[in-house]
Structures are given as structure tokens and as C-alpha cells.
Design an enzyme around this catalytic site. Structure first.
Site, PDB file in Angstrom:
ATOM      1  N   LYS A 180       0.662  -1.223   0.120  1.00  8.04           N
ATOM      2  CA  LYS A 180      -0.795   0.083   0.111  1.00  8.04           C
ATOM      3  C   LYS A 180       0.428   1.738   0.289  1.00  8.04           C
ATOM      4  CE  LYS A 180      -4.668   1.096   0.760  1.00  8.04           C
ATOM      5  NZ  LYS A 180      -5.615  -0.902   0.093  1.00  8.04           N
ATOM      6  N   GLY A 192     -24.291   3.458   1.936  1.00  7.07           N
ATOM      7  CA  GLY A 192     -23.563   3.748   1.272  1.00  7.07           C
ATOM      8  C   GLY A 192     -23.891   3.963   0.182  1.00  7.07           C
ATOM      9  N   GLY A 217     -22.941   4.619  -3.308  1.00 14.43           N
ATOM     10  CA  GLY A 217     -21.984   4.407  -3.919  1.00 14.43           C
ATOM     11  C   GLY A 217     -21.348   3.536  -4.971  1.00 14.43           C
ATOM     12  N   ASN A 218     -20.177   3.325  -5.388  1.00 12.55           N
ATOM     13  CA  ASN A 218     -19.382   1.798  -6.462  1.00 12.55           C
ATOM     14  C   ASN A 218     -19.611   0.804  -5.837  1.00 12.55           C
ATOM     15  OD1 ASN A 218     -17.152  -0.108  -7.314  1.00 12.55           O
ATOM     16  ND2 ASN A 218     -17.492   1.520  -8.671  1.00 12.55           N
ATOM     17  N   ALA A 219     -19.019   0.554  -4.619  1.00 12.31           N
ATOM     18  CA  ALA A 219     -19.387  -0.310  -3.851  1.00 12.31           C
ATOM     19  C   ALA A 219     -20.426  -1.307  -4.192  1.00 12.31           C
ATOM     20  CB  ALA A 219     -18.370  -1.089  -2.629  1.00 12.31           C
TER      21      ALA A 219
END
Ligand code: NAD
Length: 439
Positions: free
Chosen positions: A126, A241, A243-245
């Protein structure tokens, strides 16, 4: 067992901040070692410590002519099973630069386990730069200079056979392309698309990468449903949430017959008891900037959202959402952790006792890294697969990862989170034992 503080002081990392992420990562590895009866202190520490943590200075000439120094990191945790893999984030955590170093070390450790649990031949890394392009006034040209200088500073330790970065918090395909181009220029202008993943499609990106995390999570939830004999047809889904996920979790669960009944974003939460189409809520959010005000919906609190009676709960927003208090009131049968770290450790035993099946984050959201791996494979062979081919290959890895984790959870009578770590640590230890130490 307590985290090994000797290791921490050995790195001379200064003051330890509260809820240190690397301490958490360390504890998870030691817990898995305990279950695997790995008592050798040397091996335990080997599994905890990153192989290398590079800290770099990034001098940048700003648009006003002044020089500003940024700090960047690349933590390479383990490459026993293959080249390092993990994102690069542009972020400025509250704890400052020291905290960021600990954070990338922890995140690099989690990448090792994430790759191992779904059995892709990559290790964990990372990186990041201490900068927040969302809140600081940084022009596009300045951001490009930061990116290219950072790429130059880490260029010796990355490469398609060494370490393959990817996008993460506040980095996108644009930065990935700039890193690829910088690396290419530094290597005699060679074409090296495999040095980085998460690239735009014309730059060698993979089809299905944009839906990967949600699709992978939906595959895991499908497998969990089979185990508890839950029919996905008509199953009620709650998304935290939007969003994308979470949206792609919702869309693919709908394709499997399920029905989304509630969702939230940073502005609030809504419920439509009879369900709605995820795509309709996406259209509403695109127009209004929030899920609030969606036709036929009722506004609810975050706590109400998380404890709504449903079959599947998908936390896909932030970490530390499911506390002990929330856990006690959960009324779902499956949790598919699309977000990283949405459940506090204090909540795990409560959820286990309630017989809710948890697909832990390192498994549930591994679709992203699976398709990153497949992007790298396509780059290296110079031949590109269709969307369906990529999705099918990812499905194979994820469903096997789920099954292997579930089998271990039964064998050791442990929850799925611990089982995923045990599986991952076992696989890395196997590779380490085969290779040994040289020199
Ligand atoms: P995103 O930015 O696309 O979506 C995040 C959503 O969460 C947004 O709708 C935002 O409004 C909402 N949100 C923010 N604060 C909230 C709050 N307090 N309550 C409810 N909602 C809130 O991000 P994403 O890519 O979907 O990532 C979501 C999570 O999934 C993160 O934890 C991320 O680390 C994890 N994840 C994502 C991927 C991926 O490929 N997208 C891969 C692995 C893990």
C-alpha cells in the site's frame, strides 16, 4: 495476545496514536497464528512486519513558483506468493504523517491477506502521499507533478514483476496513467502497462473493473445464502452507502432475484418497504446529489437503517459502523462487508452468537483486487478478455475463497472473519516454508 511493541519501537515510529491501525493488523495476524498453533516468535513477527517501508520526499514546484515538500510512502508487506499489490491513496489522516505511515503498513498487511484468501498469486502493499486533493487547493498541473515525482521516487521498487500499485482513496485512472507513463519514460520508453492497474480501458484497463467490488460481494452473498438455505428471490437487501461498491452490490443482487429496500449516503438514509430498483435510486442521486427525497421513501436514521429487518445487510460506506449496540439489534441473516472495516471487533462475538453469517471485508470486497490481478494478466500477455470472461474468472476465485473460508470456520468453530485470516495466513506460511530464507 498483545501486539509486539518491540517491533513497533524497532521501527522508531514515534508516538503511538490511539486505535493504531498497524496494532490492529498485528493483533489479527497473531490471533490467526494462535488458531494455527504457530508459536515460533520469529515466524509470527515475520508475518506481521512489512518487508520494506519506503518513505520519500516529494519536492514540487507549485503554480506560484514556490517549492512545497510532500511526503509519500510505499509499504511492501509480503511477496512470498507473488509480486506486491495494493493501492496508492492521496490522503491526510488526522494523526498526521506518522499515522499515515502506520496506516499504509496496516493496509499493506491486509492486502497480503486479501490476495491470499482468494488465492491470487500476489502479495500485499500500500502507498500514499500525504495530501488531500479534495480539501486543499491543488491544481491539476500540481497534482500531476506530485504524481510523477512520487512515481519517480518509488520507481526502483515497483514494476510488473515487483510491485503493482492501483487506485485508492482520491486517486483515479488518471493518476494511474501518469504513473505508468513516468515509469515507462524511466525505462527507455518501454510499454509497461502491467506496472499498474485500475487504468482506463484505452490505457490497458480491464472490462468489469468498475463493477468488480459489488459483483464480487454479490457472489459471496449468493454463496452465503446457499449455506443458510435462503432463497435470494425476494430477499430484502439494505445498502449502507450508495457509491460504487454498494450500487453494484445492489444491481447484481437484484439480478439474482433480491430486492433492495433501503439505502443511505453521507446526507441520510431512506427506506421503501416494498423495495425499489437500484438504478432508479442512482438516477435520483445523480440528479439531486443524495438518496434523500426518493419517490415513495421515508427518511430514517443510520441506526434504523442498519437494524432494519432484512435478509442481507451491505455496509458499503465507512469503517466502524457496526458497534456492539448495533450488533445487538441487527435483524439480518447475512452481512456482506463491501466496506473496509465496517464492524468493530466488539461486535463480532455478538453477531456470531446471533448466527448471522458475515462475509468479512477481505473476502467480500476482494472482487476489486481479483480484477486488478486479471488486468495485470491481460497486460502481461497483451491479449484482452470480454466482460463475461473476466467476471467468470473472478467468480471462480471468489466463490472458492468463500467456500474455503466457510469450511475453516466450521473446522475451527470460529467466525468467518477469523477463518478468512487463518486461511490467508496458512497460505502465506506454506509459500514461506517452500521458499525458505535467502541469503
Ligand atoms: P464511493 O465514494 O463510491 O461511495 C461511498 C458512499 O458512501 C457514498 O455514497 C457516500 O455518500 C457514502 N457515505 C459517506 N459517508 C457516509 C455515512 N456517514 N453514512 C452513509 N453513507 C456514507 O466509495 P466506494 O468505492 O463505494 O467505497 C466504499 C467502501 O468500500 C469503502 O470502505 C472502500 O474502502 C470499500 N472498497 C471499495 C472498493 C471499490 O473498488 N470501490 C474496493 C474495496 C473496498
Amino acid at each position: 495476545m498483545e501486539p509486539n511493541l518491540n517491533i513497533i519501537s524497532h521501527l522508531d515510529l514515534g508516538i503511538l496514536v490511539q486505535a493504531d491501525p498497524f496494532d490492529n493488523a498485528t493483533k489479527q495476524v497473531y490471533d490467526a497464528c494462535d488458531i494455527l498453533k504457530i508459536k515460533d516468535k520469529g515466524l509470527r513477527d515475520y508475518l506481521v512486519m512489512p518487508n520494506k517501508v519506503l518513505r520519500v520526499k516529494i519536492p514540487v514546484k507549485m503554480d506560484n513558483g514556490k517549492i512545497r515538500i510532500f511526503t509519500g510512502f510505499r509499504s511492501q508487506h509480503n511477496n512470498d506468493r507473488g509480486p506486491y499489490k495494493g493501492g496508492i491513496r492521496y490522503f491526510n489522516p488526522e494523526g498526521g504523517v506518522k499515522y499515515m505511515e502506520r496506516e499504509v503498513m496496516a493496509l499493506s498487511s491486509w492486502m497480503t491477506w486479501k490476495c491470499a484468501v482468494v488465492d491470487i498469486p500476489l502479495g500485499g502493499a500500500k502507498g500514499g502521499v500525504f495530501v488531500n486533493p479534495k480539501t486543499e487547493k491543488i491544481s491539476n498541473a500540481e497534482l500531476e507533478r506530485i504524481t510523477r515525482r512520487f512515481a519517480f521516487m518509488i520507481s526502483e521498487i515497483i514494476g510488473p514483476e515487483k510491485d503493482i500499485p492501483a487506485p485508492d482513496v482520491y486517486t483515479t485512472g488518471k493518476e494511474m496513467t501518469q504513473i505508468m507513463d513516468t515509469f515507462s519514460k524511466l525505462h527507455g520508453n518501454k510499454s509497461v502497462p502491467g506496472v499498474i492497474t485500475g487504468k482506463p480501458i484505452p490505457m490497458g484497463g480491464s472490462l468489469a473493473r468498475n463493477v468488480a467490488t459489488g459483483l464480487g460481494n454479490a457472489y459471496c452473498i449468493r454463496e452465503a445464502a446457499k449455506i443458510i438455505k435462503l432463497k435470494l428471490k425476494g430477499a430484502k437487501v439494505v445498502l449502507q452507502g450508495f457509491g460504487n461498491a454498494s450500487t453494484f452490490s445492489g444491481i447484481y443482487l437484484e439480478k439474482m432475484g433480491a430486492k433492495v429496500i433501503a439505502a443511505s449516503d453521507s446526507k441520510g438514509s431512506i427506506i421503501v418497504p416494498n423495495g425499489f430498483k437500484t438504478e432508479k435510486l442512482m438516477a435520483h442521486k445523480n440528479k439531486k446529489g443524495t438518496v434523500l427525497g426518493f419517490q415513495g421513501s421515508k427518511k430514517i436514521s443510520t441506526e434504523q437503517l442498519l437494524t432494519t429487518k432484512c435478509d442481507v445487510l451491505v455496509p458499503a460506506a465507512l469503517e466502524n459502523q457496526i458497534t456492539a449496540k448495533i450488533a445487538k439489534n441487527l435483524k439480518c441473516k447475512i452481512i456482506g462487508e463491501a466496506a473496509n472495516g465496517p464492524t468493530l471487533p466488539e461486535a463480532d462475538p455478538i453477531i456470531y452468537k446471533k448466527k448471522i453469517i458475515v462475509v468479512p471485508d477481505i473476502l467480500a470486497n476482494s472482487g476489486g483486487v481479483c480484477i486488478s490481478y486479471l488486468e495485470w494478466v491481460q497486460n502481461n500477455m497483451g491479449y484482452y478478455w470480454t466482460f463475461d470472461e473476466v467476471a467468470k474468472k473472478m467468480e471462480k476465485n471468489i466463490t472458492k475463497g468463500f467456500r474455503d473460508t466457510y469450511d475453516l470456520s466450521k473446522k475451527h468453530k470460529i467466525d468467518m472473519r477469523k477463518a478468512a485470516m487463518v486461511l490467508a495466513v496458512e497460505r502465506v506460511v506454506e509459500a514461506f516454508n517452500l521458499k525458505g530464507i535467502w541469503p
